[in-house]
Write a protein that holds these residues in place. Structure first.
Motif, PDB file in Angstrom:
ATOM      1  N   LEU A 129      17.059  42.332  44.166  1.00 30.58           N
ATOM      2  CA  LEU A 129      17.328  42.711  45.557  1.00 30.58           C
ATOM      3  C   LEU A 129      17.062  44.198  45.734  1.00 30.58           C
ATOM      4  O   LEU A 129      17.421  44.997  44.862  1.00 30.58           O
ATOM      5  N   GLY A 165      13.780  45.546  38.875  1.00 29.12           N
ATOM      6  CA  GLY A 165      14.085  45.520  40.294  1.00 29.12           C
ATOM      7  C   GLY A 165      13.037  44.749  41.085  1.00 29.12           C
ATOM      8  O   GLY A 165      12.272  43.958  40.514  1.00 29.12           O
ATOM      9  N   ALA A 171       3.045  39.840  39.657  1.00 29.61           N
ATOM     10  CA  ALA A 171       4.225  40.221  38.868  1.00 29.61           C
ATOM     11  C   ALA A 171       4.343  39.332  37.637  1.00 29.61           C
ATOM     12  O   ALA A 171       3.942  38.162  37.648  1.00 29.61           O
ATOM     13  N   ASN A 172       4.905  39.902  36.606  1.00 30.54           N
ATOM     14  CA  ASN A 172       5.141  39.138  35.378  1.00 30.54           C
ATOM     15  C   ASN A 172       6.435  38.324  35.545  1.00 30.54           C
ATOM     16  O   ASN A 172       7.507  38.903  35.723  1.00 30.54           O
ATOM     17  N   ILE A 184       4.220  46.247  43.872  1.00 32.54           N
ATOM     18  CA  ILE A 184       3.286  45.142  43.575  1.00 32.54           C
ATOM     19  C   ILE A 184       3.664  43.850  44.309  1.00 32.54           C
ATOM     20  O   ILE A 184       3.073  42.798  44.076  1.00 32.54           O
ATOM     21  N   ASP A 204      16.670  49.900  30.683  1.00 37.88           N
ATOM     22  CA  ASP A 204      15.256  50.118  31.001  1.00 37.88           C
ATOM     23  C   ASP A 204      14.540  50.771  29.821  1.00 37.88           C
ATOM     24  O   ASP A 204      13.397  50.438  29.503  1.00 37.88           O
TER      25      ASP A 204
HETATM   26  P1  ATP Z   1      15.872  48.928  40.962  1.00 38.85           P
HETATM   27  O1  ATP Z   1      16.344  50.256  41.394  1.00 38.85           O
HETATM   28  O2  ATP Z   1      15.938  47.847  42.005  1.00 38.85           O
HETATM   29  O3  ATP Z   1      16.366  48.500  39.609  1.00 38.85           O
HETATM   30  P2  ATP Z   1      13.575  50.167  39.904  1.00 38.85           P
HETATM   31  O4  ATP Z   1      13.440  51.416  40.687  1.00 38.85           O
HETATM   32  O5  ATP Z   1      14.156  50.207  38.522  1.00 38.85           O
HETATM   33  O6  ATP Z   1      14.307  49.061  40.773  1.00 38.85           O
HETATM   34  P3  ATP Z   1      11.568  48.227  39.526  1.00 38.85           P
HETATM   35  O7  ATP Z   1      11.499  47.448  40.778  1.00 38.85           O
HETATM   36  O8  ATP Z   1      12.275  47.596  38.372  1.00 38.85           O
HETATM   37  O9  ATP Z   1      12.142  49.647  39.840  1.00 38.85           O
HETATM   38  O10 ATP Z   1      10.101  48.630  39.094  1.00 38.85           O
HETATM   39  C1  ATP Z   1       9.806  49.695  38.177  1.00 38.85           C
HETATM   40  C2  ATP Z   1       8.339  49.596  37.795  1.00 38.85           C
HETATM   41  O11 ATP Z   1       8.158  48.445  36.961  1.00 38.85           O
HETATM   42  C3  ATP Z   1       7.411  49.389  38.995  1.00 38.85           C
HETATM   43  O12 ATP Z   1       6.209  50.091  38.789  1.00 38.85           O
HETATM   44  C4  ATP Z   1       7.164  47.902  39.023  1.00 38.85           C
HETATM   45  O13 ATP Z   1       5.929  47.533  39.558  1.00 38.85           O
HETATM   46  C5  ATP Z   1       7.247  47.536  37.526  1.00 38.85           C
HETATM   47  N1  ATP Z   1       7.775  46.165  37.378  1.00 38.85           N
HETATM   48  C6  ATP Z   1       9.059  45.776  37.545  1.00 38.85           C
HETATM   49  N2  ATP Z   1       9.189  44.466  37.353  1.00 38.85           N
HETATM   50  C7  ATP Z   1       7.958  43.994  37.056  1.00 38.85           C
HETATM   51  C8  ATP Z   1       7.420  42.689  36.777  1.00 38.85           C
HETATM   52  N3  ATP Z   1       8.206  41.591  36.739  1.00 38.85           N
HETATM   53  N4  ATP Z   1       6.104  42.582  36.536  1.00 38.85           N
HETATM   54  C9  ATP Z   1       5.308  43.657  36.546  1.00 38.85           C
HETATM   55  N5  ATP Z   1       5.739  44.909  36.817  1.00 38.85           N
HETATM   56  C10 ATP Z   1       7.040  45.086  37.073  1.00 38.85           C
END
Ligand code: ATP
Length: 343
Positions: free
Chosen positions: A70, A261, A272-273, A266, A232
């Motif tokens: 979310l 997140g 996405a993976n 993307i 992370d």
């Molecule tokens: P949140 O604050 O909601 O935890 P976040 O700021 O940690 O989010 P993410 O949305 O987790 O950020 O994304 C961090 C990076 O990892 C981005 O560049 C995103 O594209 C990449 N990423 C996250 N999940 C995936 C996935 N399932 N497949 C490919 N890339 C991903």
């Protein structure tokens, strides 16, 4: 018997990866009836609240949910729905296994550790205020009750999963009262688990050790914020955020979700993976007693990686999210027809 599971598609890449997870879970042979509920920004538009009562009631009734990420607005807007959901259902233990997948290029292919993050307090209490213009205060809440409960969860987890050591990560040299309390609760609980080694590390040193010698760790237990950051970091050690699954566990239920997140950068591209949410679904299947389906699904995911033909963009491949799911389903079908021929 068919088990009802609450399904929350989420924001950003959520609906894409959740759709893939649902398809592979169904192909695993698990008997599940999904109850879909929208929460977060989409629910705010539709129902005037980010967390509709019907979604909470559904999770309370089914006691298990599979959830997409979310979006949390930065610096303004509504309070994090993830945090509210965890607090409302008292999902106090966030379990994040960090295990490399076969044939995935990463720093530590042999790594196998588990992060247990306290999920209900710390700087996530959301208690912030402006003292005078230009000065703000954020309250870090650490209680004996929550610290003891999460330490006990970590040791119980170590015991039932045949793990040998639990390490508490903290900054008690600086935050002597708050992190000091967390640490003293940890060592008090450790006395009840004499067969499991207990030690601790200061967060900054722990981060360096995790990058240089992560094999020394087994189960880590951390307060909420340190747990978020270290998760992370550890996902990076095994190949990235697309691979790390997780579970939020409490007395009222369990919500399974990926560590990552909503990846707005993307979203909507179908690239996405889905591995992290699929592996979260594997954890969910074990949780509800569908062990055979869980093993089948995990093996199929591993097979796809071993073969190396289908990889999403984050891992240097060009498979779309849905193509990766198709490859996993093909492996599940191949395994079930082999089992039928062998029988
Ligand atoms: P949140 O604050 O909601 O935890 P976040 O700021 O940690 O989010 P993410 O949305 O987790 O950020 O994304 C961090 C990076 O990892 C981005 O560049 C995103 O594209 C990449 N990423 C996250 N999940 C995936 C996935 N399932 N497949 C490919 N890339 C991903």
């Amino acid at each position: 018997m068919t088990k009802k599971v609450t399904l929350i598609p989420g924001d950003g890449i959520g609906p894409e990866i959740i759709a893939s997870a649902v398809r592979v879970v169904e192909a695993s042979g698990a008997k599940i009836e999904w109850e879909t509920h929208v929460i977060g920004a989409q629910a705010l538009e539709k129902f005037g609240t980010t967390l509709p009562e019907s979604a909470i009631e559904s999770i309370k009734k089914n006691k298990v949910a599979l959830k997409g990420p979310l979006t949390t607005p930065v610096g303004k807007g509504f309070t994090s729905v993830n945090v509210t959901l965890r607090k409302t259902l008292d999902l106090y233990a966030n379990v994040r296994p960090i295990k490399a997948l076969p044939n995935v290029p990463c720093r530590y292919p042999e790594l196998d550790l588990v992060i247990i993050r306290e999920n209900t307090e710390d700087l996530y209490s959301g208690l912030e205020h402006v003292v005078v213009p230009g000065v703000v205060e954020s309250l870090k809440i650490i209680t004996e009750k929550a610290s003891t409960r999460i330490a006990r969860y970590a040791f119980e987890y170590a015991r039932s999963n045949k793990r040998k050591k639990v390490t508490a990560i903290h900054k008690a040299n600086i935050m002597k009262l708050s992190d000091g309390l967390f640490l003293s609760c940890f060592y008090k609980v450790a006395k009840d688990f004499p067969e499991i080694e207990a030690d601790d590390k200061i967060i900054d040193n722990a981060c360096m050790q995790l990058v240089m010698h992560p094999e020394q760790f087994d189960v880590l237990v951390l307060e909420n914020l340190y747990g978020d950051i270290v998760s992370d970091l550890c996902a990076g050690l095994i190949g990235g955020l697309g691979l790390a699954p997780g579970a939020n566990i409490g007395e009222l239920g369990a919500v399974f979700e990926a560590v990552h997140g909503s990846a707005p950068d993307i979203a909507g591209q179908g690239i996405a993976n889905p591995t992290a949410i699929m592996m979260s679904a594997v954890m969910m299947l074990h949780h509800i007693g569908e062990h055979k389906a869980a093993e089948r699904l995990e093996n199929a995911i591993f097979e796809v990686y071993r073969e190396g033909k289908f990889r999403t963009k984050d891992l240097g491949g060009n498979a779309k999210t849905a193509e990766f799911a198709d490859a996993v389903i093909a492996k599940l079908k191949a395994a079930s027809s082999k089992a039928a021929t062998d029988a």
